[in-house]
Structures are given as C-alpha cells and as structure tokens.
Design a protein around this motif. Structure first.
Motif, mmCIF file in Angstrom:
data_model
loop_
_atom_site.group_PDB
_atom_site.id
_atom_site.type_symbol
_atom_site.label_atom_id
_atom_site.label_comp_id
_atom_site.label_asym_id
_atom_site.label_seq_id
_atom_site.Cartn_x
_atom_site.Cartn_y
_atom_site.Cartn_z
ATOM 1 N N LYS A 277 0.855 -1.189 0.000
ATOM 2 C CA LYS A 277 0.000 0.000 0.000
ATOM 3 C C LYS A 277 0.891 1.240 0.000
ATOM 4 N N VAL A 278 0.560 2.200 -0.864
ATOM 5 C CA VAL A 278 1.393 3.395 -0.999
ATOM 6 C C VAL A 278 0.519 4.629 -1.200
ATOM 7 N N TYR A 279 1.143 5.788 -0.987
ATOM 8 C CA TYR A 279 0.564 7.062 -1.410
ATOM 9 C C TYR A 279 1.227 7.463 -2.728
ATOM 10 N N CYS A 280 0.421 7.872 -3.694
ATOM 11 C CA CYS A 280 0.919 8.476 -4.926
ATOM 12 C C CYS A 280 0.805 9.991 -4.766
ATOM 13 N N CYS A 281 1.933 10.685 -4.824
ATOM 14 C CA CYS A 281 1.941 12.131 -4.620
ATOM 15 C C CYS A 281 2.320 12.827 -5.920
ATOM 16 N N LEU A 282 1.528 13.831 -6.290
ATOM 17 C CA LEU A 282 1.751 14.521 -7.554
ATOM 18 C C LEU A 282 1.501 16.008 -7.367
ATOM 19 N N ARG A 283 2.527 16.822 -7.671
ATOM 20 C CA ARG A 283 2.378 18.265 -7.571
ATOM 21 C C ARG A 283 1.587 18.799 -8.772
ATOM 22 N N PRO A 284 0.730 19.812 -8.557
ATOM 23 C CA PRO A 284 -0.148 20.286 -9.631
ATOM 24 C C PRO A 284 0.600 20.887 -10.815
ATOM 25 N N GLU A 285 1.794 21.458 -10.573
ATOM 26 C CA GLU A 285 2.546 22.047 -11.687
ATOM 27 C C GLU A 285 3.144 20.995 -12.613
ATOM 28 N N ASN A 286 3.121 19.717 -12.191
ATOM 29 C CA ASN A 286 3.664 18.643 -13.020
ATOM 30 C C ASN A 286 2.605 17.946 -13.871
ATOM 31 N N VAL A 287 1.363 18.421 -13.795
ATOM 32 C CA VAL A 287 0.285 17.854 -14.603
ATOM 33 C C VAL A 287 0.071 18.752 -15.824
ATOM 34 N N MET A 288 0.130 18.152 -17.007
ATOM 35 C CA MET A 288 -0.075 18.898 -18.259
ATOM 36 C C MET A 288 -1.511 18.704 -18.745
ATOM 37 N N ILE A 289 -2.083 19.786 -19.253
ATOM 38 C CA ILE A 289 -3.470 19.763 -19.726
ATOM 39 C C ILE A 289 -3.489 20.068 -21.222
ATOM 40 N N SER A 290 -4.211 19.259 -21.981
ATOM 41 C CA SER A 290 -4.382 19.511 -23.412
ATOM 42 C C SER A 290 -5.820 19.200 -23.787
ATOM 43 N N GLU A 291 -6.157 19.570 -25.024
ATOM 44 C CA GLU A 291 -7.545 19.424 -25.466
ATOM 45 C C GLU A 291 -7.889 18.001 -25.829
ATOM 46 N N ARG A 292 -6.914 17.273 -26.369
ATOM 47 C CA ARG A 292 -7.173 15.907 -26.813
ATOM 48 C C ARG A 292 -5.914 15.068 -26.641
ATOM 49 N N MET A 293 -6.087 13.754 -26.762
ATOM 50 C CA MET A 293 -4.955 12.837 -26.661
ATOM 51 C C MET A 293 -3.908 13.158 -27.731
ATOM 52 N N GLN A 294 -2.627 13.158 -27.329
ATOM 53 C CA GLN A 294 -1.549 13.421 -28.266
ATOM 54 C C GLN A 294 -0.738 12.159 -28.489
ATOM 55 N N GLY A 295 -0.312 11.956 -29.722
ATOM 56 C CA GLY A 295 0.474 10.772 -30.041
ATOM 57 C C GLY A 295 1.958 11.023 -29.917
ATOM 58 N N LYS A 296 2.722 9.933 -29.753
ATOM 59 C CA LYS A 296 4.182 9.977 -29.754
ATOM 60 C C LYS A 296 4.763 10.984 -28.754
ATOM 61 N N ILE A 297 4.333 10.887 -27.517
ATOM 62 C CA ILE A 297 4.954 11.700 -26.477
ATOM 63 C C ILE A 297 5.505 10.767 -25.405
ATOM 64 N N SER A 298 6.501 11.256 -24.658
ATOM 65 C CA SER A 298 7.209 10.400 -23.702
ATOM 66 C C SER A 298 6.448 10.216 -22.393
ATOM 67 N N VAL A 299 5.420 10.999 -22.190
ATOM 68 C CA VAL A 299 4.669 10.912 -20.934
ATOM 69 C C VAL A 299 3.953 9.566 -20.838
ATOM 70 N N ARG A 300 4.097 8.900 -19.695
ATOM 71 C CA ARG A 300 3.559 7.538 -19.545
ATOM 72 C C ARG A 300 2.137 7.521 -19.017
ATOM 73 N N ASN A 301 1.734 8.570 -18.318
ATOM 74 C CA ASN A 301 0.382 8.607 -17.741
ATOM 75 C C ASN A 301 -0.463 9.623 -18.500
ATOM 76 N N ILE A 302 -1.389 9.132 -19.308
ATOM 77 C CA ILE A 302 -2.273 9.981 -20.113
ATOM 78 C C ILE A 302 -3.701 9.497 -19.895
ATOM 79 N N MET A 303 -4.598 10.418 -19.566
ATOM 80 C CA MET A 303 -5.969 9.991 -19.266
ATOM 81 C C MET A 303 -6.961 11.122 -19.521
ATOM 82 N N GLU A 304 -8.170 10.728 -19.828
ATOM 83 C CA GLU A 304 -9.238 11.713 -19.960
ATOM 84 C C GLU A 304 -9.672 12.177 -18.576
ATOM 85 N N ALA A 329 -4.508 20.206 -11.135
ATOM 86 C CA ALA A 329 -3.516 20.703 -12.086
ATOM 87 C C ALA A 329 -3.522 22.219 -12.103
ATOM 88 N N TYR A 330 -2.362 22.819 -12.410
ATOM 89 C CA TYR A 330 -2.270 24.256 -12.644
ATOM 90 C C TYR A 330 -2.139 24.500 -14.142
#
Length: 363
Positions: A277-304, A329-330
């Motif tokens: 059991k763990v806590y997942c901690c994520l700072r809001p400045e590290n979350v990227m926001i876009s309009e739609r799914m993007q292809g061929k990017i290095s980011v591993r966590n992408i979700m609607e 997210a910011y």
C-alpha cells in the motif's frame, strides 16, 4: 558548502508546564545558507528560534555554535552577540530611524565613525536612507519592518533569526521587502533561519527546510528534496502536494511500478513490492493539460479528465479534475482561455512517471 555546521542543536528537550514542547534529536544550520522552519501553528517554530537565540534554556540537550557547545555564561554571551532576532512585530524606540538602526552598535561600543558607515549601508540595503531623520513613530508598517531589518544587518551578526517577519504587511510591501532581504543575504552571505508558512516565500528564500510538527522535526533537507520527495503524507500535504492518492502496487519491474488507484493504473518510479500500500503524490505544476490525446509523447500517464471546478490563483487557474480519481492541475490563465476550459468539459491530463512520488504507507 562548508562541511561543518555553523550551529547545531542536539538531543534537545524543552518542557513547559510538564508538556514537552520541543523534542529535537538533531538540527544543523550550514554557514551561508537560508533555512526555513515550516509547519502548522503550534508546531514549535517560534520556541525553537528563541532557544537557538539563547533566550530559552532547554531542559536537556546542547546548542553548538561554531563547533563548540554553549555551556558557560561566556559561551552564551558570545552566542547572543553573534545571533540576532527579528520578531513578528518591529520593536522600535521612540527616536529617529538612524538612532534605532545604530542602537545595537552603541551597545557594542563601536566608534561613532564606524557606526555611521554601518548604519548608512544598512539603510541602503533596505531602501530607507531618506528616512534616517524620521521619527520611528511616524513610520508605516512596511517602513518599520525595514528599519528592524536594517538594525539587525548593521550589527553584522553571523546568524539572523526571523520569526514570521512578513506578517500583516500588504502584498506590495511584502514583495519588495522579501526581495531586499534576499538580495541583502546574498550580498552579505549571512546565515539565516526563518519561521515561514507562505509557500511562495519559502521557495523564494530558502535553500534548506526543516518541517516541524508537535515540537518535532519530521523531515529536513534541501528545498527541492522536501518539495519533490516528502517522507510522509503530512509533509506532502504541507508543502502543497495537492494530489495524494492511496493505491496498491500492481507490478514492479526494475524500478518501474504500476499502481492501482481507484481501479485505474498509474505508472511511477520506485522500489516497492507487489501488494504494498502506498501514497501516490503529484504536484499540480507537473500535470499537463491539453484538449485531446496526443500521439508519440514520452509521458507515460495519459488519461481523460472531467473538469469539475476552476479556482483562480493569481496568474494561474487551479483545475479540479475527475479522472476516475481526483487530480489537481495548474494551468496559466491564457492557456486556459485558449483551450476554452470550463466546468463540465473533458480534457486530457498527462504526467510523467518521474513526477509521481511514491510513499509506502506505514502500518
């Protein structure tokens, strides 16, 4: 960096009315560094500053200054001559600004010519040379705070202790005083310990942080270490890690972990075991926001994500998102407007595996 600490506290216990208010096995203050003491109200920050200044005596434990324990009256006298305190409220005499800034120098029997040189330089540091003949009773809150800071720097101590020194100031005064203080510390290389609570001030001023809770130091490190690698949920919350999720390790292969959170999967970097059991901690400045799914990017966590709420914070909007789990997210206001982001809208949220800090949950 000097390997020897300028000041240390070891095995400190301080009690009041039978209650332990400080319990600190170790605290180190490095030469020329700015250390921020942070924590909730009542954590013991002000009490610790008073003890480091030699104004409170611990029930047990030792304070070391320049590698030597403060044991005798002579040791305490030397400590107090080299450590100066700036309190929450300016403590000024009913005399001129010049006389207030010169006060500590006169106590030290410095000659009048040297006093003049030091006072003028200290007034210049904080942009108040034009006020030297003014009565302290006529000063605004910001001006009085500048005089109290100038008085401390005129003494040229080895360590300056500041106890919430920017409280009750209007935002413009606060901004300029913090800038002047940071510039002055950079010029003089004087070591500083500050009790702070504002996150922006901490990031602007501090190189090192000690997080306090209930009279104890729960984590110490550089500012980057504390903000990006908190040891506990408490520290993560306090330094603004807005997304803290409970999850279970699903797989762990060569430091790459998959964490199950609310039935979703988050990829992170860590050294864990399956089922932990763990806590997942994520700072809001590290979350990227876009309009739609993007292809061929290095980011591993992408979700609607569904935008549930928008909170304006200065030049940024804070987005409260629902990805099947809550996410914060910011985004800059112009970017938010360009994307037409509004409550109820669906966006794409993404973040790197390296941006997820994993904290094992202790039983």
């Amino acid at each position: 960096m000097n390997s020897e600490p300028l000041m240390e506290a070891k095995n400190i216990i301080l009690r009041r009315g039978g209650v332990t208010v400080l319990d600190i096995p170790e605290l180190q203050v490095r030469q020329g560094r700015i250390l921020a003491l942070i924590g909730p109200n009542g954590a013991g920050k002000s009490t610790l500053l008073l003890m480091l200044a030699g104004l409170l005596k611990p029930r047990q434990g030792d304070i070391y200054f320049q590698g030597k324990p403060v044991e005798t009256r002579a040791d305490l006298f030397m400590l107090r001559r080299n450590v100066s305190v700036v309190f929450q409220e300016p403590l000024l005499l009913n005399s001129s600004v010049y006389e207030n800034v010169a006060l500590g120098l006169k106590f030290r029997n410095i000659n009048s010519q040297e006093i003049k040189v030091r006072v003028q330089k200290a007034l210049e540091y904080f942009g108040i040379s034009q006020l030297e003949k003014r009565s302290a009773r006529t000063l605004s809150g910001g001006e009085a705070r500048r005089v109290s800071l100038a008085r401390v720097f005129a003494i040229q101590p080895q360590i300056i202790l500041l106890d919430e020194a920017f409280n009750s100031l209007d935002p413009p005064s606060r901004e300029t005083i913090i800038d002047d203080l940071k510039n002055t510390l950079d010029k003089t290389k004087i070591t500083a310990i500050m009790a702070l609570h504002d996150r922006e001030e901490i990031l602007r001023l501090a190189q090192d942080i000690s997080v306090m809770d209930s009279g104890k130091i729960v984590q110490s490190g550089t500012t980057s270490e504390i903000y990006n690698h908190p040891d506990s949920e408490f520290v993560a919350n306090f330094v603004g890690t807005e997304t803290i999720l409970e999850g279970t390790i699903k797989s762990c292969i060569e430091g790459n972990v998959i964490i199950s959170v609310y039935g979703k999967e988050i990829e992170a970097i860590g050294d864990c075991f399956i089922g932990q059991k763990v806590y997942c901690c994520l700072r809001p400045e590290n979350v990227m926001i876009s309009e739609r799914m993007q292809g061929k990017i290095s980011v591993r966590n992408i979700m609607e994500a569904n935008v549930t709420k928008i909170i304006r914070q200065g030049f940024f909007n804070k987005l409260i998102l629902d990805c099947g789990f809550p996410l914060v997210a910011y985004i800059t206001v112009p970017s938010s407007e360009d994307l037409g982001i509004a409550p109820g809208m669906t966006v794409t949220a993404s973040f790197k595996a390296t941006s997820v800090h994993v904290i094992p949950i202790k039983k």
